[in-house]
Design an enzyme around this catalytic site. Structure first.
Site, PDB file in Angstrom:
ATOM      1  N   LYS A  29       0.057  -1.061  -0.395  1.00 28.02           N
ATOM      2  CA  LYS A  29       0.373  -0.167   0.159  1.00 28.02           C
ATOM      3  C   LYS A  29       0.345   1.040   0.055  1.00 28.02           C
ATOM      4  CE  LYS A  29      -4.091  -0.465   2.443  1.00 28.02           C
ATOM      5  NZ  LYS A  29      -4.727  -0.850   3.457  1.00 28.02           N
ATOM      6  N   ARG A 100      -3.680   3.222   8.470  1.00 28.05           N
ATOM      7  CA  ARG A 100      -3.239   2.114   7.291  1.00 28.05           C
ATOM      8  C   ARG A 100      -2.064   1.117   7.684  1.00 28.05           C
ATOM      9  NH1 ARG A 100      -4.668   4.452   2.069  1.00 28.05           N
ATOM     10  NH2 ARG A 100      -6.063   2.569   1.197  1.00 28.05           N
ATOM     11  N   GLY A 109      -8.682  -7.055   3.971  1.00 27.55           N
ATOM     12  CA  GLY A 109      -9.569  -7.388   5.725  1.00 27.55           C
ATOM     13  C   GLY A 109      -8.575  -7.792   6.722  1.00 27.55           C
ATOM     14  N   MET A 111      -6.036  -6.727   8.171  1.00 25.89           N
ATOM     15  CA  MET A 111      -5.304  -5.868   9.428  1.00 25.89           C
ATOM     16  C   MET A 111      -6.605  -3.976   9.519  1.00 25.89           C
ATOM     17  SD  MET A 111      -1.942  -6.600   9.995  1.00 25.89           S
ATOM     18  CE  MET A 111      -1.096  -6.459   8.299  1.00 25.89           C
ATOM     19  N   ARG A 373      -3.723  -1.428  -6.916  1.00 30.19           N
ATOM     20  CA  ARG A 373      -2.594  -2.632  -5.724  1.00 30.19           C
ATOM     21  C   ARG A 373      -3.324  -3.365  -7.460  1.00 30.19           C
ATOM     22  NH1 ARG A 373      -5.844  -5.377  -1.054  1.00 30.19           N
ATOM     23  NH2 ARG A 373      -7.709  -4.721  -1.952  1.00 30.19           N
ATOM     24  N   HIS A 491     -16.411  -8.142   1.013  1.00 31.52           N
ATOM     25  CA  HIS A 491     -15.321  -8.673   1.931  1.00 31.52           C
ATOM     26  C   HIS A 491     -15.368 -10.329   1.073  1.00 31.52           C
ATOM     27  CE1 HIS A 491     -14.195 -11.828   5.079  1.00 31.52           C
ATOM     28  NE2 HIS A 491     -12.868 -10.777   5.301  1.00 31.52           N
ATOM     29  N   SER A 799      12.301 -44.229 -14.206  1.00 32.62           N
ATOM     30  CA  SER A 799      10.977 -43.893 -14.567  1.00 32.62           C
ATOM     31  C   SER A 799      11.026 -43.300 -12.884  1.00 32.62           C
ATOM     32  CB  SER A 799       9.247 -43.766 -14.789  1.00 32.62           C
ATOM     33  OG  SER A 799       8.118 -43.265 -14.941  1.00 32.62           O
ATOM     34  N   CYS A 866       6.919 -39.916 -11.730  1.00 36.21           N
ATOM     35  CA  CYS A 866       5.348 -40.508 -12.636  1.00 36.21           C
ATOM     36  C   CYS A 866       4.752 -40.519 -10.276  1.00 36.21           C
ATOM     37  CB  CYS A 866       5.120 -41.868 -12.996  1.00 36.21           C
ATOM     38  SG  CYS A 866       6.079 -43.413 -11.903  1.00 36.21           S
ATOM     39  N   TYR A 886      10.534 -36.091 -19.054  1.00 33.70           N
ATOM     40  CA  TYR A 886       9.035 -35.723 -19.104  1.00 33.70           C
ATOM     41  C   TYR A 886       8.509 -35.477 -17.551  1.00 33.70           C
ATOM     42  CZ  TYR A 886       8.246 -40.400 -18.724  1.00 33.70           C
ATOM     43  OH  TYR A 886       8.028 -42.278 -18.329  1.00 33.70           O
TER      44      TYR A 886
HETATM   45  P1  ADP Z   1      -7.859  -2.524   3.688  1.00 30.53           P
HETATM   46  O1  ADP Z   1      -6.566  -2.913   3.436  1.00 30.53           O
HETATM   47  O2  ADP Z   1      -8.373  -3.399   4.516  1.00 30.53           O
HETATM   48  O3  ADP Z   1      -8.186  -2.208   2.401  1.00 30.53           O
HETATM   49  P2  ADP Z   1      -7.136   0.088   3.688  1.00 30.53           P
HETATM   50  O4  ADP Z   1      -6.403   1.032   4.692  1.00 30.53           O
HETATM   51  O5  ADP Z   1      -7.503   0.612   2.574  1.00 30.53           O
HETATM   52  O6  ADP Z   1      -7.689  -1.184   4.133  1.00 30.53           O
HETATM   53  O7  ADP Z   1      -8.739   1.663   4.317  1.00 30.53           O
HETATM   54  C1  ADP Z   1      -9.901   0.481   4.636  1.00 30.53           C
HETATM   55  C2  ADP Z   1     -11.026   1.800   3.830  1.00 30.53           C
HETATM   56  O8  ADP Z   1     -10.348   3.255   4.989  1.00 30.53           O
HETATM   57  C3  ADP Z   1     -10.541   2.147   2.870  1.00 30.53           C
HETATM   58  O9  ADP Z   1     -11.467   1.746   1.782  1.00 30.53           O
HETATM   59  C4  ADP Z   1     -10.578   3.216   2.248  1.00 30.53           C
HETATM   60  O10 ADP Z   1     -11.558   4.130   1.124  1.00 30.53           O
HETATM   61  C5  ADP Z   1     -10.843   4.016   3.456  1.00 30.53           C
HETATM   62  N1  ADP Z   1      -9.582   5.459   3.542  1.00 30.53           N
HETATM   63  C6  ADP Z   1      -8.538   4.372   4.384  1.00 30.53           C
HETATM   64  N2  ADP Z   1      -7.267   5.968   4.174  1.00 30.53           N
HETATM   65  C7  ADP Z   1      -8.915   6.710   3.891  1.00 30.53           C
HETATM   66  C8  ADP Z   1      -8.695   8.122   4.121  1.00 30.53           C
HETATM   67  N3  ADP Z   1      -7.260   9.036   4.168  1.00 30.53           N
HETATM   68  N4  ADP Z   1      -8.855   9.191   4.210  1.00 30.53           N
HETATM   69  C9  ADP Z   1     -10.852   9.052   3.899  1.00 30.53           C
HETATM   70  N5  ADP Z   1     -10.677   7.583   3.620  1.00 30.53           N
HETATM   71  C10 ADP Z   1      -9.744   6.294   4.023  1.00 30.53           C
HETATM   72 MG    MG Z   2      -7.652  -1.242   1.205  1.00 28.73          MG
HETATM   73 MG    MG Z   3      -8.908  -3.107   6.250  1.00 31.90          MG
END
Ligand code: ADP
Ligand code: MG
Ligand code: MG
Length: 910
Positions: A29, A100, A109, A111, A373, A491, A799, A866, A886
């Site tokens: 990220k 984040r 999902g 962390m 990503r 999710h 084989s 095999c 093979y």
């Molecule tokens: P995950 O890895 O679980 O997707 P994220 O770090 O991407 O977690 O964050 C989850 C949600 O929070 C994302 O969908 C994002 O839109 C929102 N979010 C994260 N950072 C910001 C920010 N700086 N401003 C607004 N929304 C945010």
């Molecule tokens: Mg995200």
């Molecule tokens: Mg998350």
């Protein structure tokens, strides 16, 4: 502790320290946020604390972390303040932050993210005044307390019904007010929630919710590091082979707000379709919402593109008028923003040369990108995207081959619903086609119970209102997942696609009652344990068990396979015992049969009687009499195999297993056998007793059988060669390879070879015609590998029977390893299960040695493998490097081996 090294990397308009190549240090990220800044895409400014700091946290704790990065974090916050023109901790116009997590490999999902950090009782008033929106400010505050209370302060549910304690409070307030949606709560309600949330935290955690922004920030940073070691993160790592030592980075970023009214919103989009791979920009968004709302799947999101919106309406059976009025696309609603988003996604996909999964937020008419990503996708989408990007000139052939994970081809090889049966099946609900495939199983409502049921041998469909990361294990064992809520990016949908598991999400008509353990649609109700079938490609939910049908290699899948064939050097054959298996193998592109286990034919129908008669015979005459009955049956089998494999080699292994496998061990069946053979029970019992061995797998089996009872080898040779001659007469090109099992000495090989050659001479003399055949051996005892040069002087091919070779080299049997191997793997005693992926250093050394020795005496010797390993990508890579000709694997793994062989060739250029 002082260190000169850098731990904090800023990103923003004025300066960006990192880039996409720094994933190991900044996490996926963080690296991509930096890269987007470099590309000139609008990203809220922030900074990334490196993954190395996570290791410091794990090893030395939070004081060491504070000491190490305090100054750098303060400088980072100052940078963000500068960029945003706001102060962190300022209560009149506060700078709010998100915290984040982000590891090297994306862990959806896993962390939790904390949003709106920096709010307290004063700052919320400032925010309200500044935004001129009281409701927004208080909603942001209650969200913050909720997230912080959960993630940092560790407020946990007290019972299953308590699922999410804060949501229970929200439901209470909603109920009191008589409303259903969060959006119907007003400022006063939100203020009440804030008070109640704080009270809940005080009561359950025994601490006050912190009002100091810096305390909030540090608490969050440490919680992210801590969460690297929480259970669900561990499960995900386990399932995806991510080492613990990688750690996670922490991203601290200025907040942007999608919940500031009707010209704000937030969404998720994919540059191509993650389910089918179609080259179609698509996504979902919510007006007036924060990012987490989309993923949580609580509100029904709208589509980003007009095309997507129309398709959605068709599936959801929403009329065009209603669609336009109630669910317009972003393209229609905010055309300018849509154009910006389209530009950004195009730029990003070209830049990364791969399908992107992006998160965005619109704050009062301004677009911000929050994440990009490489998007997770189904096996089918993997194949289509790779092949289309190749045709579009975005990637080259080698890259296209690398874009597909061979294991994921599994999803395309497995059955789909039988098209005839499906027409008669009753559709009881319809949801979104979140992850393709066909699944049938019994309804279960709780993830832990899904695990329990599967352990008891049942097949289950996990039915949930919506899923959360806690459900991961249950999802991974279920055949399919059905959720009542959530969109294509909920999710359940994202995780199911990642697992290649069939999923139907957002089946709105389905009502789940966790207490009663029932699901209902309209007035009809079904209990847990009843059967359901899901079609993840259409979104249909069927009642009952719908039969399935085999998959086919066509379209992009076929093209990918052809491409793989052009790049690979290793041949790929299949292990097949019957003409039916051979047919499947050939359809999947097998270029021959690497192993036909003749004894598998012994169990069919009446044959077992003849086999038993042979086993029970007192002398050679008796045995020959029984074998004479088996001869025509075996000959017929081989004819079928040769016909099916016309022009391709067929390796037939002579009888291998210990004879006790063919006789019954319980008295009831022994009685039946006695009756059938017209013998006293005592005689049967005595003979079965005679066959008993302490270690049958190391006992009287393999060529040892043929040596003690040469008439068995004689009969099998005759069956093979007569079948070959019969088929040759019908214009079929027969390439028979006779293989002697479990050889350990040259004399064993020679003894069997003598019987085979003599039989061949006799058959050819009788028929007045010859058939070319090859005579070789398995290399499956360590001794055979050690003396492979002597054996190679006699045998025309080797084989490698890597299953037996592994058992005998490791000194434990596959059947008994279950008692310790799982804990061995967990403790890292072995990196991988040596029966699944070949032990390259040990067993592999024997293979390499035998290859070298074999070639030294017979340069043209044909070398194959095999064992089950022939279909394991890492093992295929090894066999390529070891110089085999093979690999042979089960028919369903043939495409996997073909692709893995191509990747091996690309990775190890000659
Ligand atoms: P995950 O890895 O679980 O997707 P994220 O770090 O991407 O977690 O964050 C989850 C949600 O929070 C994302 O969908 C994002 O839109 C929102 N979010 C994260 N950072 C910001 C920010 N700086 N401003 C607004 N929304 C945010
Ligand atoms: Mg995200
Ligand atoms: Mg998350």
């Amino acid at each position: 502790m002082t260190t000169a090294s850098k731990n904090v990397y800023v990103f923003g308009a004025a300066r960006t320290d990192g880039d996409a190549k720094m994933k190991n240090l900044l996490g996926g990220k963080g690296a991509n946020l930096a890269e987007m800044c470099r590309l000139g895409i609008a990203v809220p400014p922030g900074f990334t604390i490196s993954t190395e700091v996570c290791t410091v946290y794990t090893d030395q704790g939070q004081d060491a972390v504070l000491k190490l990065i305090d100054a750098e974090v303060r400088a980072g916050v100052a940078f963000v303040e500068q960029e945003m023109g706001k102060k962190f901790g300022d209560s009149s116009d506060p700078l709010l932050l998100s915290v984040r997590s982000g590891s090297r490999a994306s862990m959806p999902g896993m962390m939790d993210t904390i949003l709106n950090l920096g709010l307290n009782d004063e700052a919320v008033e400032g925010l309200a005044r500044k935004a001129n929106n009281e409701r927004f400010a208080w909603d942001s505050y209650r969200r913050f307390i909720q997230m912080y209370g959960d993630v940092v302060m560790g407020l946990k549910p007290v019972s299953k019904e308590d699922h999410d304690p804060f949501e229970v409070v929200i439901d209470m307030v909603k109920e009191k007010k008589g409303v259903q949606l969060d959006t119907e709560l007003d400022t006063a309600d939100l203020k009440e929630l804030v008070t109640r949330f704080k009270g809940l935290i005080r009561a359950r955690v025994g601490r006050e919710f912190p009002s100091d922004p810096w305390e909030q920030l540090w608490g969050s940073v440490m919680a992210v590091f801590q969460s690297w070691n929480n259970d669900r993160a561990k499960v995900y790592r386990e399932l995806n082979d991510i080492p613990e030592s990688w750690g996670t980075a922490v991203n601290v970023q200025a907040m942007v707000f999608g919940n500031l009214g009707e010209n704000s919103g937030t969404g998720v989009a994919f540059t191509r379709d993650a389910s089918t791979g179609e080259d179609l920009f698509n996504g979902e968004f919510l007006i007036n919402a924060q990012g987490e709302d989309v993923v949580a799947g609580i509100r029904t999101p709208q589509q980003v593109t007009l095309e997507g919106s129309r398709r959605w309406a068709q599936l959801a059976m929403v009329s065009e008028d209603e669609r336009r009025a109630r669910f317009p696309s972003l393209e229609e609603l905010m055309p300018e923003i849509y154009q910006q988003l389209l530009q950004a996604e195009t730029k990003l996909e070209r830049h990364y040369a791969d399908m992107q999964d992006v998160e965005f937020t619109i704050q009062e008419g301004r677009l911000w990108m929050l994440q990009t990503r490489n998007g997770k996708r189904t096996g089918a989408a993997m194949v289509r995207i790779a092949m289309e990007m190749l045709r579009q000139g975005i990637i080259d052939e080698k890259e296209a081959l690398h874009r597909v994970n061979p294991e994921r081809l599994n999803e395309l090889l497995h059955p789909v619903f039988d098209p005839v049966a499906i027409r008669k099946a009753r559709v009881i609900a319809h949801g979104l086609p979140a992850s393709p495939g066909a699944a049938t199983g019994q309804i279960v409502f709780f993830a832990d119970e899904a695990e329990e049921w599967v352990r008891k041998g049942r097949t289950v469909i996990l039915v949930r209102q919506e899923t959360s990361p806690e459900d991961l294990r249950g999802m991974s064992v279920a055949k399919g997942i059905l959720t009542a809520r959530g969109g294509m990016t909920s999710h359940a949908a994202v995780v199911a696609r990642g697992m290649g598991k069939c999923c139907v999400s957002g089946a709105g008509a389905v009502h789940v009652d966790y207490h009663a353990r029932t699901m209902s649609v309209g007035s009809e109700t079904w209990k847990e344990g009843e059967w359901l079938s899901l079609d993840g490609s259409t979104g249909d939910v069927f009642l009952g068990q719908v039969p399935t049908k085999e998959a086919e290699l066509t379209g992009d899948f076929g093209a990918l396979m052809e491409l793989a064939d052009r790049h690979r050097r290793l041949g790929v054959r299949a292990n097949a015992d019957t003409p039916e298996d051979a047919k499947v193998a050939r359809n999947f592109g097998a270029k021959g049969i690497g192993l036909c286990r003749t004894e598998h034919m012994f169990f069919e129908g009446d044959r077992i009687k003849a086999v038993r008669e042979m086993i029970l015979a007192d002398d050679e005459t008796g045995r020959r009499k029984a074998l004479a009955k088996l001869l025509p049956m075996q000959r017929g089998d081989f004819e079928g195999l040769f016909r099916e494999m016309n022009g391709l080699a067929v390796t037939i292994r002579l009888l291998d297993p210990p004879l006790h496998e063919f006789v019954p061990h319980d008295e009831e069946n022994q009685r039946v056998m006695a009756h059938e053979m017209n013998l006293p029970l005592a005689v049967i019992k005595m003979r079965v007793e005679d066959l008993h061995e302490f270690n049958p797998m190391m006992g009287h089996r393999g060529c040892r059988l043929g040596i003690t009872y040469p008439e068995i080898t004689e009969m099998q040779t005759r069956a093979i060669l007569e079948a070959g001659l019969n088929m040759k007469a019908k214009g079929i090109e027969v390439k028979a390879e006779i293989m002697i099992p479990l050889v350990g000495t040259v004399r064993e090989f020679n003894a069997q070879a003598k019987v085979i050659r003599a039989t061949a001479a006799a058959v050819f003399a009788e028929r007045g015609e010859k058939l070319d055949y090859m005579l070789g051996t398995m290399i499956e005892t360590p001794r055979a590998a050690l003396i492979a040069d002597s054996i190679g002087q006699q045998a025309e091919f080797f084989s490698f029977g890597t299953n037996d070779l592994t058992q005998m080299t490791m000194g434990f049997s596959r059947d008994d390893a279950g008692k310790f191997l799982p804990s061995y793997l967990k403790d890292g005693m072995y990196e991988r299960d040596p029966f699944q992926s070949i032990d390259q250093k040990g067993v592999g050394l024997l293979v390499r040695m035998a290859v070298e020795k074999g070639r030294s005496v017979r340069p043209g010797i044909k070398l194959g493998v095999c064992g089950e390993h022939g279909g394991d990508p890492a093992s295929v890579d090894f066999f390529h490097r070891a110089g085999l000709d093979y690999v042979s694997c089960s028919p369903f793994r043939v495409p996997i081996a073909r692709l893995a062989a191509a990747q091996a060739a690309i990775d190890n250029p000659a």
